[in-house]
Design a protein around this motif. Structure first.
Motif: not given
Length: 280
Positions: A1-5, A207-213, A248-259, A263-267
């Protein structure tokens, strides 16, 4: 299982099952030659979509985002129609971490569609029972109301099998609720009228979990919204708002559906600068 701190917060993806849904429906009006470059389809034009709950361990609490598609909840027809290739092994995932369902302190439901809520209940001796019988379940008031009284469109995804056995556990909120220090749930609407997202903050990290949007990394563009969205313009508005906040916060984005990616960071240019891949 993958983990992120995130600071001292530990985030772990559990096994909640896997569906394969129509790619056109998942990308709405976006032409296939565009979306298929970012998220390929199979010969049936389906794309692989995980339904993996996210375990957040913070402030001594074990918090679960959504619950997977469950095991033994879907009929043979539903398994076929939703392209289910794997059912949930959520309890086994928890056991591998030395946890049981009794160790989950709160369940955060971004929304109550079947692929997020089936894992809340299970069949035991021909009776539906809670999987997490002692755990409070949190969702927005709007979502909970529609779950129990769906309209002609939403009744296809809000099932009484997923709420009748757990209604005594549910607490709701209006616009925003603090789950614990550093974890906040915001009602956004969009995908459903009661849809919510989760923001995790620890020190200077976010970190932000945007769920299905924003169900996968391929949905980064604000206009790439689902045909399943009941309020697509609201999805676009909320994506723009929270992508700006994340930049503005250099956030991670977390995914429930992505195969592919957990998680991803964008510039600011929309280029992926860091990512956590899904194993296997």
């Amino acid at each position: 299982m993958e983990t992120l701190k995130i600071g001292e917060t530990k985030i772990t993806w559990l096994n909640g099952g896997c569906t394969n849904l129509d790619g056109g429906a998942m990308f709405g009006v976006v032409p296939k030659p565009l979306w298929s470059k970012k998220y390929p389809a199979n010969e049936l034009n389906q794309i692989e979509l995980r339904t993996d709950p996210i375990l957040i361990q913070k402030n001594g609490l074990n918090l679960l985002i959504d619950s997977g598609i469950g095991c033994g909840k879907l009929t043979d027809k539903q398994l076929r129609n939703y392209g289910v290739t794997e059912q949930s092994s959520l309890e086994e995932s928890l056991m591998s971490l030395g946890l049981t369902v009794s160790d989950i302190d709160k369940i955060i439901m971004t929304h109550m569609h079947f692929d997020h809520a089936c894992g809340l209940t299970k069949w035991v001796n021909d009776e539906l029972q809670p999987v997490f019988p002692q755990t409070p379940i949190i969702t927005s008031t709007i979502e909970w109301n529609e779950m129990r009284t769906p309209n002609i469109r939403s009744k296809n995804t809000y099932w009484q099998e997923n709420w009748m056995a757990i209604e005594h556990q549910v607490t709701t909120f209006e616009d925003v609720v603090t789950i614990t220090d550093g974890i906040t749930m915001y009602h956004t609407g969009g995908h459903s009228n009661g849809h919510s997202i989760v923001v995790i903050e620890d020190g200077d990290e976010v970190a932000i979990h945007m769920a299905d949007i924003m169900p996968t990394h391929a949905h980064y563009h604000p206009l790439w919204v689902l045909a399943y969205d009941n309020y697509p313009m609201k999805s676009i508005e909320m994506k723009q708002k929270w992508l700006k906040y994340g930049e503005s916060h250099q956030a991670w984005y977390l995914f429930y559906h992505d195969a592919k990616l957990r998680a991803v960071k964008w510039n600011k240019e929309g280029t992926i600068i860091d990512k956590l891949k899904r194993e296997g």
